[in-house]
Design an enzyme around this catalytic site. Structure first.
Site, PDB file in Angstrom:
ATOM      1  N   ASN A  14     -63.700  34.879 -12.064  1.00  0.00           N
ATOM      2  CA  ASN A  14     -64.237  35.540 -13.253  1.00  0.00           C
ATOM      3  C   ASN A  14     -64.189  34.523 -14.398  1.00  0.00           C
ATOM      4  O   ASN A  14     -63.125  34.257 -14.932  1.00  0.00           O
ATOM      5  CB  ASN A  14     -63.381  36.777 -13.569  1.00  0.00           C
ATOM      6  CG  ASN A  14     -63.769  37.417 -14.890  1.00  0.00           C
ATOM      7  OD1 ASN A  14     -64.828  37.121 -15.448  1.00  0.00           O
ATOM      8  ND2 ASN A  14     -62.910  38.298 -15.384  1.00  0.00           N
ATOM      9  N   TRP A  15     -65.349  33.978 -14.723  1.00  0.00           N
ATOM     10  CA  TRP A  15     -65.381  32.911 -15.737  1.00  0.00           C
ATOM     11  C   TRP A  15     -65.252  33.442 -17.160  1.00  0.00           C
ATOM     12  O   TRP A  15     -65.116  32.674 -18.099  1.00  0.00           O
ATOM     13  CB  TRP A  15     -66.677  32.101 -15.606  1.00  0.00           C
ATOM     14  CG  TRP A  15     -66.685  31.144 -14.448  1.00  0.00           C
ATOM     15  CD1 TRP A  15     -65.742  31.043 -13.455  1.00  0.00           C
ATOM     16  CD2 TRP A  15     -67.667  30.140 -14.172  1.00  0.00           C
ATOM     17  NE1 TRP A  15     -66.088  30.053 -12.576  1.00  0.00           N
ATOM     18  CE2 TRP A  15     -67.265  29.474 -12.997  1.00  0.00           C
ATOM     19  CE3 TRP A  15     -68.849  29.755 -14.786  1.00  0.00           C
ATOM     20  CZ2 TRP A  15     -68.003  28.435 -12.434  1.00  0.00           C
ATOM     21  CZ3 TRP A  15     -69.587  28.718 -14.241  1.00  0.00           C
ATOM     22  CH2 TRP A  15     -69.166  28.061 -13.075  1.00  0.00           C
ATOM     23  N   LYS A  16     -65.386  34.761 -17.317  1.00  0.00           N
ATOM     24  CA  LYS A  16     -65.351  35.361 -18.663  1.00  0.00           C
ATOM     25  C   LYS A  16     -66.395  34.662 -19.550  1.00  0.00           C
ATOM     26  O   LYS A  16     -67.469  34.322 -19.047  1.00  0.00           O
ATOM     27  CB  LYS A  16     -63.928  35.301 -19.218  1.00  0.00           C
ATOM     28  CG  LYS A  16     -62.918  35.887 -18.218  1.00  0.00           C
ATOM     29  CD  LYS A  16     -61.568  36.129 -18.789  1.00  0.00           C
ATOM     30  CE  LYS A  16     -60.644  36.713 -17.734  1.00  0.00           C
ATOM     31  NZ  LYS A  16     -59.346  37.087 -18.245  1.00  0.00           N
ATOM     32  N   HIS A  99     -63.595  45.745 -16.170  1.00  0.00           N
ATOM     33  CA  HIS A  99     -62.528  44.783 -16.479  1.00  0.00           C
ATOM     34  C   HIS A  99     -61.778  45.239 -17.729  1.00  0.00           C
ATOM     35  O   HIS A  99     -62.374  45.806 -18.648  1.00  0.00           O
ATOM     36  CB  HIS A  99     -63.130  43.387 -16.694  1.00  0.00           C
ATOM     37  CG  HIS A  99     -62.083  42.322 -16.764  1.00  0.00           C
ATOM     38  ND1 HIS A  99     -61.355  42.084 -17.907  1.00  0.00           N
ATOM     39  CD2 HIS A  99     -61.603  41.473 -15.816  1.00  0.00           C
ATOM     40  CE1 HIS A  99     -60.478  41.108 -17.660  1.00  0.00           C
ATOM     41  NE2 HIS A  99     -60.615  40.729 -16.393  1.00  0.00           N
ATOM     42  N   GLU A 169     -55.415  44.680 -11.502  1.00  0.00           N
ATOM     43  CA  GLU A 169     -55.081  43.676 -12.521  1.00  0.00           C
ATOM     44  C   GLU A 169     -54.200  44.319 -13.592  1.00  0.00           C
ATOM     45  O   GLU A 169     -54.730  44.914 -14.554  1.00  0.00           O
ATOM     46  CB  GLU A 169     -56.357  43.152 -13.189  1.00  0.00           C
ATOM     47  CG  GLU A 169     -57.274  42.394 -12.271  1.00  0.00           C
ATOM     48  CD  GLU A 169     -58.109  41.363 -13.045  1.00  0.00           C
ATOM     49  OE1 GLU A 169     -58.111  40.199 -12.642  1.00  0.00           O
ATOM     50  OE2 GLU A 169     -58.731  41.732 -14.052  1.00  0.00           O
ATOM     51  N   GLY A 175     -53.761  36.475 -18.172  1.00  0.00           N
ATOM     52  CA  GLY A 175     -53.755  35.435 -19.205  1.00  0.00           C
ATOM     53  C   GLY A 175     -52.365  34.943 -19.563  1.00  0.00           C
ATOM     54  O   GLY A 175     -52.152  34.404 -20.643  1.00  0.00           O
ATOM     55  N   SER A 217     -53.263  36.022 -13.849  1.00  0.00           N
ATOM     56  CA  SER A 217     -52.573  34.725 -13.828  1.00  0.00           C
ATOM     57  C   SER A 217     -52.377  34.151 -12.429  1.00  0.00           C
ATOM     58  O   SER A 217     -51.342  33.542 -12.129  1.00  0.00           O
ATOM     59  CB  SER A 217     -51.229  34.825 -14.562  1.00  0.00           C
ATOM     60  OG  SER A 217     -51.430  35.265 -15.887  1.00  0.00           O
ATOM     61  N   GLY A 238     -59.089  34.346 -13.015  1.00  0.00           N
ATOM     62  CA  GLY A 238     -59.697  34.040 -14.301  1.00  0.00           C
ATOM     63  C   GLY A 238     -59.690  32.551 -14.586  1.00  0.00           C
ATOM     64  O   GLY A 238     -60.506  31.787 -14.059  1.00  0.00           O
TER      65      GLY A 238
HETATM   66  P1  PGA Z   1     -56.389  35.147 -15.518  1.00  0.00           P
HETATM   67  O1  PGA Z   1     -57.536  36.281 -15.679  1.00  0.00           O
HETATM   68  O2  PGA Z   1     -56.415  34.724 -14.086  1.00  0.00           O
HETATM   69  O3  PGA Z   1     -56.797  34.069 -16.463  1.00  0.00           O
HETATM   70  O4  PGA Z   1     -55.102  35.812 -15.901  1.00  0.00           O
HETATM   71  C1  PGA Z   1     -57.742  37.226 -14.666  1.00  0.00           C
HETATM   72  C2  PGA Z   1     -58.737  38.261 -15.093  1.00  0.00           C
HETATM   73  O5  PGA Z   1     -58.696  38.713 -16.250  1.00  0.00           O
HETATM   74  O6  PGA Z   1     -59.622  38.643 -14.300  1.00  0.00           O
END
Ligand code: PGA
Length: 257
Positions: A14-16, A99, A169, A175, A217, A238
């Site tokens: 998930n590149w956001k 999400h 999640e 994060g 994370s 992420g």
């Molecule tokens: P992260 O994000 O791996 O940077 O914690 C995961 C997500 O929000 O899908």
């Protein structure tokens, strides 16, 4: 390797809202493609921002493409929205829905359930995100997960379950520092609980078909513990999905189990 239920394991990036430009996006994507080509036993998908989705449309090779959301509407006067049909027309086969970062912007589980319906109409695989804000000692978070799952899947029928992936999640784990990710044995308890909720609603066999991912994370240093002990079928990644080498390491770890 496949899971004990014969499903293929799945790692979704998930590149956001990253990276800044198409050149950087193309570079990361090329790196991921090279790695995915070598590891055939795991399904790999990347969910980039919409403009990059269009850019990768004809050249994604082994890597499946997905969007990070879709509109709850089919088409029409919905400024800024992108429909599931548009996403599918770009060769994407998946979309993340619900999400926590979108729920924080006001998406309710009712809205999420409409998005799930639009995505299924276009034969997209739905990666439905659920997860509690915090854990409490009274188990109220379990009730929260139960309601979120039930409301987000309202309207989904048994026959759709092969197209549903649940990404667990916990918001408190997203994060954060990679060294303090959720221990695999804790992930296992929630994964089993989610599987039980799916079994109660849809029956044992259909529920078995659903892949459950862990997200929050995920990094090479914690992936092994979680995939070995977490009773999950893969990861939603992420930050580390923007580093092709780290993402590749995570995929290689998943491929061992
Ligand atoms: P992260 O994000 O791996 O940077 O914690 C995961 C997500 O929000 O899908």
């Amino acid at each position: 390797m496949n899971t004990p239920n014969g499903k293929r394991r799945l790692v979704v990036g998930n590149w956001k809202m990253n990276p800044h430009d198409g050149t950087s996006a193309a570079k990361i994507f090329a790196g991921i493609k090279t790695i995915a080509k070598k590891i055939e036993s795991v399904d790999v998908a990347v969910c980039p921002p919409f403009p990059f989705l269009a850019r990768f449309s004809n050249s994604h090779g082994e890597v499946a493409l997905g969007s990070q959301t879709v509109s709850h509407e089919i088409s029409g006067s919905f400024t800024g929205e992108v429909s599931a049909a548009m996403v599918a027309s770009l060769g994407a086969t998946m979309t993340i829905v619900g999400h926590s970062e979108r729920r924080a912007l006001g998406e309710t589980s009712q809205l999420v359930s409409q998005k799930v319906a639009r995505a299924l109409e276009q034969n997209l695989t739905v990666v439905l995100c659920i997860g509690e804000k915090e854990r409490d000692h009274n188990g109220e978070y379990l009730e929260f997960i139960k309601n979120q799952l039930k409301e987000s899947l309202a309207g989904v029928q048994k026959k759709h379950l092969a197209q549903i992936v649940i990404a667990y999640e916990p918001i408190w784990a997203i994060g954060k520092s990679f060294g303090t990710a959720m221990p695999g044995t804790d992930v296992m308890q929630t994964a089993i609980y989610i599987r039980k909720l799916l079994t109660d609603s849809f029956g044992k066999e259909p529920a078995k078909r659903v892949r459950i991912l862990y997200g929050g994370s995920v990094a090479p240093i914690n992936a092994e513990d979680i995939i070995a002990h977490g009773a999950v079928d893969g990861f939603l990644v992420g930050r580390q999905s923007l580093e092709a080498a780290s993402f590749g390491e995570i995929i290689s770890i998943v491929a061992k189990y």
